[in-house]
Motif scaffolding. Structure first.
Motif, PDB file in Angstrom:
ATOM      1  N   ARG A 168       6.859  10.836  -9.462  1.00 49.39           N
ATOM      2  CA  ARG A 168       7.133  10.408  -8.092  1.00 49.39           C
ATOM      3  C   ARG A 168       6.921  11.607  -7.179  1.00 49.39           C
ATOM      4  O   ARG A 168       7.526  12.656  -7.390  1.00 49.39           O
ATOM      5  CB  ARG A 168       8.564   9.882  -7.958  1.00 49.39           C
ATOM      6  N   THR A 169       6.050  11.440  -6.194  1.00 46.54           N
ATOM      7  CA  THR A 169       5.670  12.549  -5.319  1.00 46.54           C
ATOM      8  C   THR A 169       5.820  12.149  -3.863  1.00 46.54           C
ATOM      9  O   THR A 169       5.375  11.067  -3.468  1.00 46.54           O
ATOM     10  CB  THR A 169       4.213  12.979  -5.576  1.00 46.54           C
ATOM     11  N   ILE A 170       6.444  13.021  -3.091  1.00 46.57           N
ATOM     12  CA  ILE A 170       6.509  12.854  -1.636  1.00 46.57           C
ATOM     13  C   ILE A 170       5.564  13.878  -1.013  1.00 46.57           C
ATOM     14  O   ILE A 170       5.698  15.081  -1.243  1.00 46.57           O
ATOM     15  CB  ILE A 170       7.937  13.057  -1.103  1.00 46.57           C
ATOM     16  N   TYR A 171       4.612  13.381  -0.238  1.00 41.73           N
ATOM     17  CA  TYR A 171       3.625  14.236   0.422  1.00 41.73           C
ATOM     18  C   TYR A 171       3.959  14.370   1.906  1.00 41.73           C
ATOM     19  O   TYR A 171       4.689  13.547   2.462  1.00 41.73           O
ATOM     20  CB  TYR A 171       2.225  13.635   0.299  1.00 41.73           C
ATOM     21  N   VAL A 172       3.392  15.392   2.522  1.00 47.72           N
ATOM     22  CA  VAL A 172       3.360  15.490   3.980  1.00 47.72           C
ATOM     23  C   VAL A 172       1.909  15.271   4.419  1.00 47.72           C
ATOM     24  O   VAL A 172       0.979  15.459   3.625  1.00 47.72           O
ATOM     25  CB  VAL A 172       3.863  16.865   4.480  1.00 47.72           C
ATOM     26  N   PRO A 173       1.675  14.867   5.669  1.00 45.47           N
ATOM     27  CA  PRO A 173       0.296  14.612   6.108  1.00 45.47           C
ATOM     28  C   PRO A 173      -0.639  15.804   5.915  1.00 45.47           C
ATOM     29  O   PRO A 173      -1.822  15.630   5.609  1.00 45.47           O
ATOM     30  CB  PRO A 173       0.463  14.267   7.593  1.00 45.47           C
ATOM     31  N   GLU A 174      -0.115  17.020   6.077  1.00 44.88           N
ATOM     32  CA  GLU A 174      -0.966  18.216   5.947  1.00 44.88           C
ATOM     33  C   GLU A 174      -1.525  18.370   4.534  1.00 44.88           C
ATOM     34  O   GLU A 174      -2.492  19.108   4.327  1.00 44.88           O
ATOM     35  CB  GLU A 174      -0.178  19.470   6.325  1.00 44.88           C
ATOM     36  N   ALA A 175      -0.921  17.692   3.561  1.00 44.08           N
ATOM     37  CA  ALA A 175      -1.424  17.781   2.189  1.00 44.08           C
ATOM     38  C   ALA A 175      -2.810  17.167   2.048  1.00 44.08           C
ATOM     39  O   ALA A 175      -3.506  17.419   1.060  1.00 44.08           O
ATOM     40  CB  ALA A 175      -0.452  17.089   1.237  1.00 44.08           C
ATOM     41  N   ALA A 195       3.501   7.388  -5.038  1.00 43.46           N
ATOM     42  CA  ALA A 195       3.279   8.356  -3.956  1.00 43.46           C
ATOM     43  C   ALA A 195       3.819   7.817  -2.643  1.00 43.46           C
ATOM     44  O   ALA A 195       3.554   6.674  -2.269  1.00 43.46           O
ATOM     45  CB  ALA A 195       1.788   8.668  -3.822  1.00 43.46           C
ATOM     46  N   ARG A 196       4.580   8.660  -1.953  1.00 39.61           N
ATOM     47  CA  ARG A 196       5.083   8.319  -0.625  1.00 39.61           C
ATOM     48  C   ARG A 196       4.843   9.496   0.314  1.00 39.61           C
ATOM     49  O   ARG A 196       4.545  10.607  -0.127  1.00 39.61           O
ATOM     50  CB  ARG A 196       6.568   7.952  -0.681  1.00 39.61           C
ATOM     51  N   VAL A 197       5.014   9.236   1.616  1.00 37.20           N
ATOM     52  CA  VAL A 197       4.717  10.250   2.632  1.00 37.20           C
ATOM     53  C   VAL A 197       5.855  10.333   3.633  1.00 37.20           C
ATOM     54  O   VAL A 197       6.440   9.318   4.005  1.00 37.20           O
ATOM     55  CB  VAL A 197       3.411   9.912   3.393  1.00 37.20           C
ATOM     56  N   LEU A 198       6.168  11.566   4.037  1.00 39.46           N
ATOM     57  CA  LEU A 198       7.089  11.833   5.139  1.00 39.46           C
ATOM     58  C   LEU A 198       6.397  12.754   6.141  1.00 39.46           C
ATOM     59  O   LEU A 198       5.520  13.543   5.749  1.00 39.46           O
ATOM     60  CB  LEU A 198       8.361  12.511   4.626  1.00 39.46           C
ATOM     61  N   PRO A 199       6.784  12.689   7.398  1.00 39.48           N
ATOM     62  CA  PRO A 199       6.170  13.594   8.385  1.00 39.48           C
ATOM     63  C   PRO A 199       6.389  15.064   8.068  1.00 39.48           C
ATOM     64  O   PRO A 199       5.581  15.909   8.434  1.00 39.48           O
ATOM     65  CB  PRO A 199       6.851  13.202   9.699  1.00 39.48           C
ATOM     66  N   ALA A 200       7.492  15.391   7.400  1.00 37.48           N
ATOM     67  CA  ALA A 200       7.788  16.800   7.106  1.00 37.48           C
ATOM     68  C   ALA A 200       8.676  16.884   5.870  1.00 37.48           C
ATOM     69  O   ALA A 200       9.417  15.951   5.543  1.00 37.48           O
ATOM     70  CB  ALA A 200       8.478  17.468   8.292  1.00 37.48           C
ATOM     71  N   ALA A 249      10.891   7.808   2.788  1.00 39.25           N
ATOM     72  CA  ALA A 249       9.439   7.967   2.808  1.00 39.25           C
ATOM     73  C   ALA A 249       8.733   6.611   2.738  1.00 39.25           C
ATOM     74  O   ALA A 249       9.282   5.625   2.246  1.00 39.25           O
ATOM     75  CB  ALA A 249       8.998   8.858   1.647  1.00 39.25           C
ATOM     76  N   LEU A 250       7.481   6.601   3.241  1.00 39.52           N
ATOM     77  CA  LEU A 250       6.666   5.385   3.230  1.00 39.52           C
ATOM     78  C   LEU A 250       5.665   5.448   2.086  1.00 39.52           C
ATOM     79  O   LEU A 250       5.084   6.501   1.808  1.00 39.52           O
ATOM     80  CB  LEU A 250       5.908   5.245   4.549  1.00 39.52           C
ATOM     81  N   PRO A 251       5.413   4.297   1.429  1.00 45.82           N
ATOM     82  CA  PRO A 251       4.425   4.288   0.342  1.00 45.82           C
ATOM     83  C   PRO A 251       3.040   4.672   0.843  1.00 45.82           C
ATOM     84  O   PRO A 251       2.619   4.248   1.920  1.00 45.82           O
ATOM     85  CB  PRO A 251       4.455   2.837  -0.151  1.00 45.82           C
ATOM     86  N   MET A 252       2.325   5.446   0.049  1.00 43.42           N
ATOM     87  CA  MET A 252       0.955   5.810   0.414  1.00 43.42           C
ATOM     88  C   MET A 252       0.040   4.601   0.385  1.00 43.42           C
ATOM     89  O   MET A 252      -0.839   4.443   1.209  1.00 43.42           O
ATOM     90  CB  MET A 252       0.420   6.862  -0.564  1.00 43.42           C
ATOM     91  N   TRP A 253       0.212   3.724  -0.599  1.00 41.61           N
ATOM     92  CA  TRP A 253      -0.594   2.520  -0.714  1.00 41.61           C
ATOM     93  C   TRP A 253       0.338   1.332  -0.589  1.00 41.61           C
ATOM     94  O   TRP A 253       1.198   1.111  -1.437  1.00 41.61           O
ATOM     95  CB  TRP A 253      -1.343   2.489  -2.044  1.00 41.61           C
ATOM     96  N   PRO A 254       0.219   0.525   0.475  1.00 36.39           N
ATOM     97  CA  PRO A 254       1.149  -0.566   0.731  1.00 36.39           C
ATOM     98  C   PRO A 254       1.008  -1.691  -0.286  1.00 36.39           C
ATOM     99  O   PRO A 254      -0.026  -1.809  -0.940  1.00 36.39           O
ATOM    100  CB  PRO A 254       0.740  -1.057   2.132  1.00 36.39           C
ATOM    101  N   LEU A 286      -4.556   1.265   6.227  1.00 38.44           N
ATOM    102  CA  LEU A 286      -4.718   2.018   7.462  1.00 38.44           C
ATOM    103  C   LEU A 286      -3.390   2.164   8.186  1.00 38.44           C
ATOM    104  O   LEU A 286      -3.032   3.262   8.650  1.00 38.44           O
ATOM    105  CB  LEU A 286      -5.729   1.309   8.359  1.00 38.44           C
ATOM    106  N   LEU A 287      -2.606   1.095   8.260  1.00 39.48           N
ATOM    107  CA  LEU A 287      -1.300   1.159   8.924  1.00 39.48           C
ATOM    108  C   LEU A 287      -0.350   2.081   8.169  1.00 39.48           C
ATOM    109  O   LEU A 287       0.459   2.785   8.778  1.00 39.48           O
ATOM    110  CB  LEU A 287      -0.704  -0.249   9.032  1.00 39.48           C
ATOM    111  N   ALA A 288      -0.428   2.067   6.845  1.00 38.70           N
ATOM    112  CA  ALA A 288       0.423   2.961   6.050  1.00 38.70           C
ATOM    113  C   ALA A 288       0.120   4.416   6.367  1.00 38.70           C
ATOM    114  O   ALA A 288       1.021   5.253   6.499  1.00 38.70           O
ATOM    115  CB  ALA A 288       0.238   2.684   4.565  1.00 38.70           C
ATOM    116  N   MET A 289      -1.160   4.729   6.492  1.00 39.37           N
ATOM    117  CA  MET A 289      -1.546   6.109   6.805  1.00 39.37           C
ATOM    118  C   MET A 289      -1.111   6.500   8.212  1.00 39.37           C
ATOM    119  O   MET A 289      -0.669   7.628   8.443  1.00 39.37           O
ATOM    120  CB  MET A 289      -3.056   6.265   6.651  1.00 39.37           C
ATOM    121  N   LEU A 290      -1.212   5.555   9.157  1.00 40.81           N
ATOM    122  CA  LEU A 290      -0.748   5.831  10.517  1.00 40.81           C
ATOM    123  C   LEU A 290       0.755   6.070  10.522  1.00 40.81           C
ATOM    124  O   LEU A 290       1.256   6.995  11.167  1.00 40.81           O
ATOM    125  CB  LEU A 290      -1.100   4.666  11.439  1.00 40.81           C
ATOM    126  N   SER A 291       1.495   5.223   9.805  1.00 43.25           N
ATOM    127  CA  SER A 291       2.949   5.360   9.760  1.00 43.25           C
ATOM    128  C   SER A 291       3.361   6.691   9.142  1.00 43.25           C
ATOM    129  O   SER A 291       4.371   7.280   9.518  1.00 43.25           O
ATOM    130  CB  SER A 291       3.564   4.208   8.948  1.00 43.25           C
TER     131      SER A 291
END
Length: 339
Positions: A168-175, A195-200, A249-254, A286-291
């Motif tokens: 289980r990995t949490i990424y930031v957009p800069e990754a 995989a999930r994403v957080l702003p920071a 965090a939000l899922p990378m792939w919805p 696309l919406l997941a990546m924007l979020s």
């Protein structure tokens, strides 16, 4: 006088003693007083030097009323000193082998109580990051953010996923700023990574089996120091932090339609809800990546288009969903469980 510069220090002969030895070697039967005259040193210092050389077997004192000194066979004497040095080196090597065995025993038994170990340099941190994954039996939890000690390709993760280790990995957009990163994560997700994403993220880390953790001590590149944490309450706290941020965090792939996305609501607003429910997998992604806050360049690379074309595509999607901003569209998609 023979003087090719100091050469015998390696067998324990000082530069001064070698100088005196060379004088004796050049003048067999030389007296102390003559050595004083040749060297300009005091009689006491000369006598002390001769005593040391005699102990080493390099000179001997001749019998007679007036003390005189001569050199022993240099080949025999120096080879004897070398053999003694080699014996000392062999003992040192044996000691090194024993210490290395002790080090490996301690290093391989990673669950011997809670402790901290400082890791010096990015190479050591990278080595431990790979080694901890190789020790994993059940789960690897990761905060993934720059700067990196390895490139974005994880050399062991795919193999461990195949063996059933959960990632289980949490990424930031800069990754995802560098080319190929999103494709790499996509491959890992297909192999089983969650995989999930957080702003920071506050820092980067990897936790293995909720028992071992590795993380840098500061986030300024280059990552000069890190810490290995073994079985302590600190690891418990890091796991708790990971679980809390994982929920945010939000899922990378919805999820695809039918995999958890809500069905359209009743009559009120049914038309709008129908639009959201019928979004294509591509638009959901696309919406997941924007979020998640990914930049246009990174998203455009993932979709194989230019940032300008992506923005036109995004504008059409926002109009279709009656959303004023990309943030609003991402937030509504998250609220509806579509990302």
């Amino acid at each position: 006088m023979l003087d090719d510069g100091p050469a015998l220090e390696v067998v324990g002969i000082s530069a001064f003693d070698e100088r005196i030895y060379r004088e004796v070697l050049a003048c067999p039967g030389i007296a102390v007083q003559e050595l004083v005259m040749r060297s300009g040193e005091s009689s006491g210092r000369i006598q002390t030097s001769l005593s040391r050389l005699r102990t080493k077997g390099l000179v001997s004192r001749l019998w007679g009323r007036s003390p005189r000194w001569t050199a022993t066979n240099p080949g025999t004497a120096i080879r004897s000193l070398v053999r003694g040095l080699q014996s000392d080196l062999d003992r040192l090597t044996d000691t090194a082998d024993q210490l290395e065995a002790a080090f490996r025993t301690v290093g391989q038994d990673l669950k011997e109580g809670g402790q901290f170990e400082v890791l010096a340099g990015p190479e050591e941190q990278a080595r431990w990051y790979v080694r901890l994954q190789q020790e994993a039996k059940e789960e690897v939890l990761t905060f993934d953010r720059p700067p990196y000690v390895l490139d974005y390709h994880n050399p062991v993760q795919t193999g461990l996923l195949r063996k059933g280790v959960r990632y289980r990995t949490i990424y930031v957009p800069e990754a995802f700023d560098h080319a190929g990163a999103l494709d790499e994560v996509g491959s890992l997700v297909k192999a089983g990574e969650e995989a999930r994403v957080l702003p920071a993220l506050p820092f980067k880390m990897a936790i293995v089996d909720r028992w071992l953790a590795v993380m840098p001590l500061d986030m300024d590149p280059p990552l000069t120091r890190g810490v290995l944490i073994k079985g302590s309450t600190m690891v418990v706290a890091l796991v708790e932090l990971f679980e809390r941020l994982w929920q945010e965090a939000l899922p990378m792939w919805p999820p695809a339609p039918g995999d958890g996305a809500p069905e359209p609501a009743g009559d009120p607003g049914r038309g709008e809800e129908q639009k959201w429910a019928e979004l294509s997998p591509e638009h959901r992604r696309l919406l997941a990546m924007l979020s998640a806050g990914l930049k246009d360049d990174a998203i455009a690379r993932q979709f194989g288009t230019s940032p300008r074309s992506l923005r036109r595509r995004l504008r059409g999607l926002l109009d279709e969903l009656n959303a004023e901003t990309r943030f609003q569209a991402g937030a509504q998609a998250s609220r509806r469980g579509l990302v």
